[in-house]
Design a protein around this motif. Sequence first.
Motif, short mmCIF file in Angstrom:
data_model
loop_
_atom_site.label_atom_id
_atom_site.label_comp_id
_atom_site.label_asym_id
_atom_site.label_seq_id
_atom_site.Cartn_x
_atom_site.Cartn_y
_atom_site.Cartn_z
N SER A 1 0.84 -1.20 0.00
CA SER A 1 0.00 0.00 0.00
C SER A 1 0.88 1.24 0.00
O SER A 1 0.46 2.31 0.41
N GLY A 2 2.11 1.08 -0.47
CA GLY A 2 3.08 2.16 -0.44
C GLY A 2 4.24 1.76 0.45
O GLY A 2 4.02 1.37 1.59
N ARG A 3 5.43 1.78 -0.10
CA ARG A 3 6.64 1.53 0.71
C ARG A 3 7.18 2.90 1.07
O ARG A 3 7.65 3.64 0.20
N LEU A 4 7.13 3.23 2.36
CA LEU A 4 7.32 4.63 2.74
C LEU A 4 8.79 5.04 2.72
O LEU A 4 9.69 4.25 2.95
N SER A 5 8.95 6.31 2.42
CA SER A 5 10.26 6.92 2.19
C SER A 5 11.29 6.56 3.26
O SER A 5 11.03 6.71 4.45
N VAL A 6 12.43 6.09 2.82
CA VAL A 6 13.58 5.92 3.71
C VAL A 6 14.71 6.76 3.12
O VAL A 6 14.74 6.99 1.91
N PRO A 7 15.64 7.23 3.95
CA PRO A 7 16.69 8.10 3.40
C PRO A 7 17.60 7.35 2.43
O PRO A 7 17.86 6.16 2.60
N ALA A 8 18.05 8.09 1.42
CA ALA A 8 18.95 7.49 0.44
C ALA A 8 20.30 7.22 1.08
O ALA A 8 20.76 7.95 1.94
N ARG A 9 20.94 6.12 0.65
CA ARG A 9 22.32 5.81 1.06
C ARG A 9 23.14 5.87 -0.21
O ARG A 9 22.91 5.10 -1.13
N TYR A 10 24.11 6.76 -0.23
CA TYR A 10 24.89 6.95 -1.45
C TYR A 10 26.04 5.93 -1.49
O TYR A 10 27.21 6.29 -1.43
N SER A 11 25.65 4.64 -1.59
CA SER A 11 26.62 3.56 -1.41
C SER A 11 27.75 3.59 -2.43
O SER A 11 28.88 3.24 -2.11
N ASP A 12 27.45 3.97 -3.67
CA ASP A 12 28.46 3.90 -4.72
C ASP A 12 29.01 5.27 -5.08
O ASP A 12 29.55 5.46 -6.16
N SER A 13 28.88 6.21 -4.17
CA SER A 13 29.32 7.57 -4.50
C SER A 13 30.84 7.66 -4.62
O SER A 13 31.58 7.10 -3.81
N PRO A 14 31.30 8.42 -5.62
CA PRO A 14 32.76 8.66 -5.74
C PRO A 14 33.30 9.50 -4.59
O PRO A 14 34.52 9.58 -4.42
N LEU A 15 32.43 10.12 -3.81
CA LEU A 15 32.90 10.92 -2.68
C LEU A 15 33.22 10.07 -1.45
O LEU A 15 33.82 10.55 -0.49
N ASN A 16 32.77 8.81 -1.46
CA ASN A 16 33.00 7.93 -0.31
C ASN A 16 34.44 7.43 -0.28
O ASN A 16 35.03 7.14 -1.33
N THR A 17 34.97 7.27 0.93
CA THR A 17 36.21 6.52 1.11
C THR A 17 35.81 5.15 1.68
O THR A 17 35.31 5.07 2.79
N PRO A 18 35.99 4.08 0.90
CA PRO A 18 35.53 2.76 1.37
C PRO A 18 36.24 2.35 2.66
O PRO A 18 37.37 2.76 2.91
N ASP A 19 35.56 1.53 3.44
CA ASP A 19 36.13 1.05 4.70
C ASP A 19 37.44 0.31 4.45
O ASP A 19 37.50 -0.60 3.61
N ALA A 20 38.48 0.67 5.20
CA ALA A 20 39.70 -0.14 5.22
C ALA A 20 39.71 -0.99 6.49
O ALA A 20 40.29 -2.07 6.52
N ASP A 21 39.04 -0.50 7.54
CA ASP A 21 38.93 -1.25 8.79
C ASP A 21 37.64 -2.07 8.79
O ASP A 21 36.77 -1.86 7.95
N THR A 22 37.55 -2.99 9.73
CA THR A 22 36.39 -3.87 9.77
C THR A 22 35.28 -3.29 10.65
O THR A 22 35.51 -2.96 11.81
N PHE A 23 34.10 -3.17 10.06
CA PHE A 23 32.91 -2.77 10.81
C PHE A 23 31.82 -3.80 10.55
O PHE A 23 31.58 -4.17 9.40
#
Lengths: 67, 522
Positions: free
Chosen positions: B399-421
């Motif tokens: 009946s509508g999947r309600l808005s959740v915030p965007a996650r910019y997972s593949d953004s070139p501005l991100n520095t990927p994790d080097a440590d383990t989380f």
Amino acid sequence: MTGELRTRLGIDAPDDFYEALIEAHAGLSEDESMRLNARLILLLANHVGERAILDQAIAAAKAADRS
Amino acid sequence: MSQSQPTFVFRRSPELDGQTTRHPVIVLGAGPVGLAAAVDLALHDISCVVIDSRSDVSEGSRAICWAKRSLEICDRLGTGDALVEKGVTWNEGEIFVGDELIYSFNLLPEPDHKRPAFINLQQFFFEQQMVARATELAAIDLRWQHSARDVRSFDDHVEIQVDTPDGPYTLEGDWLIACDGVRSQTRESLGLDFEGRVFQDRFLIADIRMKEDFPAIRRFWFSPTFFDGQSTLMHKQADDVWRIDFQLGWDADPDEERKAERVIPRIERMLGHGDFEIVWTSVYTFTCRRLARLRHGCVFFAGDSAHVVSPFGARGGNSGLQDTDNLAWKLASVIRGDAPERLLDSYDAERIPATDENLLNSTRSTDFMTPKSKVSGAFRDAVLDLARDHEFARRLVNSGRLSVPARYSDSPLNTPDADTFKDGPPPGAPAIDAPLQSNAGDWLIDHLADNAFTLVHFGTDAPSIDGLNLVLIDATGLASDRYDARPGTCYLFRPDQHVAARWRHFNADAVTEAWNRACARL
């Protein structure tokens, strides 16, 4: 690990099952039959669960259309 | 309703008296998205001119559901408290088939966040608050009763032909943010295609005023017994106003269906009484469209001018606010000379995937509510029939999947994790709020509201880097759980509260490099 769609016989007493499947549709209109089939597919799909298997089943069903 | 709304007066612009100014930024449209853009820029010390053809805030309630992420953005902009105080807070929804409740959901299953999953508040209240905020900020020049007749884009500036009650003039700016809505003049002037789908169905919106003690729960009926259409939605707004949506079908006559003599009996049948007054009605069709790109040289599109989705997911207004949340700090950085112009390309890189996620969810909901073929209808009915007795089918009811915030997972501005989380928000995701132990009412999200890059450090020692905000957080509280933090863990947040990078231990060179990457300076 992703599974593979089993296409060798897996149904117990297959002729009995086939008869039961046809019998389930007895007396139904085409629309009612379509809705029954839809419910049946959803129940079975949920039982299978694994998306890779379901995708293979959809592909196999589409590929088998010889009309 | 109109009697409670202020009127926005026309003021003669300097351009009408021969003054030519190249403004740093022009914002076209003073709806929620345009006003948010202007306020955000002003908080980054960038001045802008906002033009809008109206002399009043929006008619009717229009957008009503403001998501948690939008409230966090509004907190940063300075309007959050006023919105939450006026709005109706809700977290829960109920889905009925016929008269039977088949599924309930809670959109904020975890306690201890500053803001709820949603508030409902009529769009004009939202606009009033944002206008009041904009008026406080000297950097904003708000020009009402200004219509953009034509927009021209050049290599390094834009020119807008503006009509006013005192005659036309040309408005010039280095940059343009087009927040001019679904019928965007900017889009038309630039000749851009607005690609997508129109769904063959019509919905009636009726906003009614009535006294009703029912809690603020989103209630949705498939095949209701009180209405012979396919579905109905009912939702509470501020000031005892309730939103009701009736799915009328494609054959409905939009002009007939809006008439009081048609609308009132429908609602009487639903409520079982006639003790209400009609506030606003509208008939609409579902559409899902977007521009191929959101940046066109020095022109940016944000909100409905850039993308439209069908309602029922609260993905229109909320995605528009995320657009300008994403854009404002980048544009401000480029104008100030703190970042190269290519940083602005990341607006497309980040907001197009977010737009596509909204379109995907909206299209799926619409396909469920408005099956486009007989077999699609059969599967929809099968889901509803099974949902009464079988849990799995309840989760397929859409009946509508309600808005959740965007996650910019593949953004070139991100520095990927080097440590383990194992947990916590990964690079690209927005901040997760948590209460801080120091005192009640102290929320993590409020420490990320300075419109600057911020390093959150879990622990007691205080590393520092010039120009970077620093927040120290006790490594034993709820916040450290939500961030999978141990003593020494650091998160680098962008001005829009999204994670740029994170580490198990502070390292000044690594932080500086991630900061540079997030500003496209590498």
